[in-house]
Design a protein around this motif. Structure first.
Motif, PDB file in Angstrom:
ATOM      1  N   ASN A 192       0.855  -1.188   0.000  1.00 32.37           N
ATOM      2  CA  ASN A 192       0.000   0.000   0.000  1.00 32.37           C
ATOM      3  C   ASN A 192       0.889   1.236   0.000  1.00 32.37           C
ATOM      4  N   LEU A 193       0.907   1.967  -1.098  1.00 32.25           N
ATOM      5  CA  LEU A 193       1.789   3.123  -1.249  1.00 32.25           C
ATOM      6  C   LEU A 193       1.209   4.389  -0.634  1.00 32.25           C
ATOM      7  N   GLY A 194      -0.055   4.370  -0.249  1.00 38.56           N
ATOM      8  CA  GLY A 194      -0.639   5.522   0.424  1.00 38.56           C
ATOM      9  C   GLY A 194      -1.097   6.606  -0.535  1.00 38.56           C
ATOM     10  N   ALA A 195      -0.944   7.874  -0.102  1.00 38.95           N
ATOM     11  CA  ALA A 195      -1.566   9.005  -0.790  1.00 38.95           C
ATOM     12  C   ALA A 195      -0.616   9.752  -1.706  1.00 38.95           C
ATOM     13  N   GLN A 196      -1.213  10.463  -2.663  1.00 37.12           N
ATOM     14  CA  GLN A 196      -0.520  11.395  -3.545  1.00 37.12           C
ATOM     15  C   GLN A 196       0.682  10.755  -4.240  1.00 37.12           C
ATOM     16  N   VAL A 197       0.453   9.608  -4.825  1.00 37.57           N
ATOM     17  CA  VAL A 197       1.514   8.883  -5.531  1.00 37.57           C
ATOM     18  C   VAL A 197       1.505   9.308  -6.999  1.00 37.57           C
ATOM     19  N   PRO A 198       2.588   9.875  -7.513  1.00 36.52           N
ATOM     20  CA  PRO A 198       2.646  10.210  -8.941  1.00 36.52           C
ATOM     21  C   PRO A 198       2.522   8.945  -9.787  1.00 36.52           C
ATOM     22  N   VAL A 199       1.864   9.059 -10.920  1.00 32.61           N
ATOM     23  CA  VAL A 199       1.651   7.900 -11.781  1.00 32.61           C
ATOM     24  C   VAL A 199       2.962   7.236 -12.195  1.00 32.61           C
ATOM     25  N   PRO A 200       4.000   7.982 -12.592  1.00 32.71           N
ATOM     26  CA  PRO A 200       5.270   7.314 -12.953  1.00 32.71           C
ATOM     27  C   PRO A 200       5.840   6.500 -11.802  1.00 32.71           C
ATOM     28  N   ASP A 201       5.695   6.997 -10.576  1.00 34.30           N
ATOM     29  CA  ASP A 201       6.194   6.255  -9.422  1.00 34.30           C
ATOM     30  C   ASP A 201       5.390   4.972  -9.213  1.00 34.30           C
ATOM     31  N   LEU A 202       4.085   5.039  -9.458  1.00 39.10           N
ATOM     32  CA  LEU A 202       3.247   3.849  -9.314  1.00 39.10           C
ATOM     33  C   LEU A 202       3.654   2.786 -10.329  1.00 39.10           C
ATOM     34  N   VAL A 203       3.875   3.184 -11.566  1.00 35.65           N
ATOM     35  CA  VAL A 203       4.281   2.232 -12.593  1.00 35.65           C
ATOM     36  C   VAL A 203       5.628   1.613 -12.239  1.00 35.65           C
ATOM     37  N   LYS A 204       6.555   2.448 -11.804  1.00 30.29           N
ATOM     38  CA  LYS A 204       7.890   1.956 -11.445  1.00 30.29           C
ATOM     39  C   LYS A 204       7.813   0.957 -10.296  1.00 30.29           C
ATOM     40  N   ARG A 205       7.015   1.262  -9.269  1.00 33.68           N
ATOM     41  CA  ARG A 205       6.924   0.365  -8.119  1.00 33.68           C
ATOM     42  C   ARG A 205       6.202  -0.929  -8.486  1.00 33.68           C
ATOM     43  N   ALA A 206       5.167  -0.820  -9.318  1.00 29.80           N
ATOM     44  CA  ALA A 206       4.448  -2.022  -9.740  1.00 29.80           C
ATOM     45  C   ALA A 206       5.375  -2.963 -10.510  1.00 29.80           C
ATOM     46  N   ARG A 207       6.244  -2.408 -11.343  1.00 25.58           N
ATOM     47  CA  ARG A 207       7.185  -3.241 -12.080  1.00 25.58           C
ATOM     48  C   ARG A 207       8.210  -3.860 -11.135  1.00 25.58           C
ATOM     49  N   ALA A 208       8.671  -3.065 -10.161  1.00 24.83           N
ATOM     50  CA  ALA A 208       9.667  -3.573  -9.213  1.00 24.83           C
ATOM     51  C   ALA A 208       9.093  -4.702  -8.366  1.00 24.83           C
ATOM     52  N   GLU A 209       7.829  -4.587  -7.999  1.00 24.96           N
ATOM     53  CA  GLU A 209       7.183  -5.605  -7.167  1.00 24.96           C
ATOM     54  C   GLU A 209       6.642  -6.767  -7.988  1.00 24.96           C
ATOM     55  N   ARG A 210       6.705  -6.625  -9.327  1.00 23.88           N
ATOM     56  CA  ARG A 210       6.102  -7.619 -10.225  1.00 23.88           C
ATOM     57  C   ARG A 210       4.643  -7.827  -9.868  1.00 23.88           C
ATOM     58  N   ALA A 211       3.919  -6.724  -9.801  1.00 24.82           N
ATOM     59  CA  ALA A 211       2.531  -6.748  -9.347  1.00 24.82           C
ATOM     60  C   ALA A 211       1.641  -7.512 -10.317  1.00 24.82           C
ATOM     61  N   ASP A 212       0.741  -8.293  -9.748  1.00 21.81           N
ATOM     62  CA  ASP A 212      -0.311  -8.932 -10.535  1.00 21.81           C
ATOM     63  C   ASP A 212      -1.492  -7.995 -10.715  1.00 21.81           C
ATOM     64  N   ALA A 213      -1.716  -7.131  -9.720  1.00 18.43           N
ATOM     65  CA  ALA A 213      -2.853  -6.206  -9.772  1.00 18.43           C
ATOM     66  C   ALA A 213      -2.462  -4.877  -9.146  1.00 18.43           C
ATOM     67  N   VAL A 214      -3.004  -3.806  -9.692  1.00 15.62           N
ATOM     68  CA  VAL A 214      -2.820  -2.468  -9.155  1.00 15.62           C
ATOM     69  C   VAL A 214      -4.191  -1.909  -8.815  1.00 15.62           C
ATOM     70  N   LEU A 215      -4.366  -1.514  -7.549  1.00 19.97           N
ATOM     71  CA  LEU A 215      -5.629  -0.938  -7.093  1.00 19.97           C
ATOM     72  C   LEU A 215      -5.436   0.556  -6.884  1.00 19.97           C
ATOM     73  N   VAL A 216      -6.253   1.358  -7.520  1.00 23.74           N
ATOM     74  CA  VAL A 216      -6.167   2.807  -7.406  1.00 23.74           C
ATOM     75  C   VAL A 216      -7.464   3.346  -6.829  1.00 23.74           C
ATOM     76  N   SER A 217      -7.351   4.098  -5.745  1.00 20.49           N
ATOM     77  CA  SER A 217      -8.514   4.721  -5.113  1.00 20.49           C
ATOM     78  C   SER A 217      -8.500   6.214  -5.400  1.00 20.49           C
ATOM     79  N   GLN A 218      -9.681   6.736  -5.767  1.00 22.23           N
ATOM     80  CA  GLN A 218      -9.821   8.161  -6.045  1.00 22.23           C
ATOM     81  C   GLN A 218     -11.077   8.686  -5.356  1.00 22.23           C
ATOM     82  N   VAL A 219     -10.873   9.598  -4.409  1.00 25.63           N
ATOM     83  CA  VAL A 219     -11.989  10.198  -3.685  1.00 25.63           C
ATOM     84  C   VAL A 219     -12.248  11.623  -4.171  1.00 25.63           C
TER      85      VAL A 219
END
Length: 272
Positions: free
Chosen positions: A145-172
């Motif tokens: 769980n990366l928490g709040a205000q995550v830039p999209v490039p950082d999310l992509v980079k972390r998902a690749r590093a973690e070899r993510a199967d799924a990415v969940l994005v919450s928007q309020v």
């Protein structure tokens, strides 16, 4: 039985409904008159103001109650039906263990300037929501769980590093459709960076319409009231389930390391 329905108040089919809104008019008789006129133009007649309250010197909040003249044909209603079974945590764990033979990796975040983590925390954190444990509770899921205000490039980079199967994005935050803009930016970034080997993309928030998944470029959209169990069941169905639309292919493409999903080459990838 007729498919036409009207709101129910005191008696069936009386059309009684309650509506709340704010007008940029100072509190007073003129503001209440404007509220009643608006209600009548919206098809509420007769209508009455049952509550009004000033919001500063220039605005008034209203609650209006009255009978609407419109009906709804249930045959015209279109919604996204749940196309997978709700599973218990044990069933989710079993499906993941048997199909993937490794942990299912989930990365969650609030992207852009959205600082409201209540949604992503309710789904991811072990404390969960609505009496259900969050995804961290599931033995065969590894949650980041990366928490709040995550830039999209950082999310992509972390998902690749973690070899993510799924990415969940919450928007309020939804002002000026920020949730839609951010989600489209996120899905486009994953397509550009990873193509068909991108993880499963899931968006959620109280103002999302589940019918917009294709338009937003994601695999699934969850709206208000979604519980961790629903999300976990969907992940098991879509990634690990034998009938999931992206099951075997998604599981195969989630990692570039062939030993990760092979219990013979990598015994640590499985659990008893």
């Amino acid at each position: 039985m007729s498919a036409l329905v009207r709101p129910y108040g005191d008696t069936r089919g009386d059309g009684m409904a309650q509506l709340s809104f704010t007008l940029p008019v100072p509190h007073g008789p003129r503001a209440e008159g404007a509220a009643l006129l608006l209600a009548r133009k919206m098809g509420m007649d007769p209508a009455m103001v049952v509550h009004s309250h000033p919001i500063g010197p220039e605005f008034t909040f209203f609650v209006v109650y009255g009978s609407v003249t419109h009906t709804v044909d249930l045959d015209e209603v279109t919604v996204v039906e749940r196309d997978y079974p709700l599973l218990t945590p044990g069933e989710v764990n079993t499906a993941v263990r048997q199909r993937l033979r490794r942990e299912l990796v989930v990365v969650g975040a609030c992207i852009g300037t959205d600082a409201h983590t209540v949604g992503i925390d309710a789904i991811c954190n072990i404390k969960g929501f609505a009496g259900e444990k969050g995804l961290e509770y599931y033995r065969e899921l590894r949650v980041v769980n990366l928490g709040a205000q995550v830039p999209v490039p950082d999310l992509v980079k972390r998902a690749r590093a973690e070899r993510a199967d799924a990415v969940l994005v919450s928007q309020v935050v939804t002002q000026r459709d920020a949730h839609l803009r951010n989600t489209r930016e996120m899905s486009a970034a994953f397509r550009e960076a990873m193509g068909e080997r991108r993880p499963l993309l899931v968006a959620g928030g109280p103002r999302f319409d589940p019918r917009m998944a294709a338009d937003l470029g994601v695999d699934r959209v969850f709206s208000r009231g979604t519980t961790p169990g629903e999300v976990a069941s969907y992940l098991a169905h879509a990634i690990a389930g034998p009938t999931g639309p992206t099951g075997p292919a998604r599981a195969e493409s989630a990692s570039t390391d062939p030993t990760r999903a092979d219990p013979v080459a990598n015994p640590e990838a499985t659990r008893p």
